[in-house]
Scaffold this motif. Structure first.
Motif: not given
Length: 173
Positions: A157-164
């Motif tokens: 899911a797109e919500d599970n992408i983190v801009n680390i």
């Protein structure tokens, strides 16, 4: 004489090019983790074992190894970690870190790299992780689009992408 100059010019241009994936050449690149996606978001958020701030990845075809230098944060403090993997096949490595991992390089250009990690932790839980690395935080929109497509294709899911990169305050090496 013109052919000699042209040959010299082409040689200089080729020598200045960033190495591409080559199975017989030592590749050592300084990269930072820019974005990371996971089927289990807890693995990539605060305190998660894969909220890792990459610094260097080295492929050594002479001994079929891959080496990682990265930082994780423990109680807000950057702690340097090293991990090593053994080649399974071209651009696919078995890495022991926070369980068993199959690390696969999916894409590399002169400024960025995308890798997939299939992690099986000590409890047997399987997690798919996709990492976007870059030499700088400013990489092409095409590369970001590739990362997003791979992530979507794996059902993350797109919500599970983190801009680390926005939380990376760990030192350079």
């Amino acid at each position: 004489m013109q052919i000699l100059l042209l040959t010299l010019a082409l040689g200089l241009v080729c020598a200045a090019q960033e190495p591409v994936l080559d199975n017989n050449v030592l590749i050592s690149v300084q990269l930072n983790t820019l974005q990371i996606a996971s089927s289990n978001k807890g693995k990539i958020t605060d305190g998660g074992p894969f909220q890792a701030y990459a610094r260097q990845i080295e492929l050594n075809p002479q001994n079929d190894k891959i080496f990682f230098t990265f930082f994780i944060k423990e109680n807000g403090v950057c702690v340097q970690k090293l991990a090593e993997g053994t080649k399974l096949e071209d651009y696919v490595y078995q890495v022991n870190y926070s369980g068993e991992n199959v690390y696969k390089i999916l894409y590399k250009d002169e400024n960025a790299m995308i890798a997939e990690i299939k992690n099986t932790d000590a409890e047997g839980v399987e997690t798919n992780i996709i990492v976007l690395y870059g030499k700088q935080s400013d990489i092409s929109e095409e590369t970001v689009a590739k990362f997003r497509k791979i992530t979507a294709d794996l059902g993350i899911a797109e919500d599970n992408i983190v801009n680390i990169i926005s939380s990376d305050d760990c030192p350079a090496i």
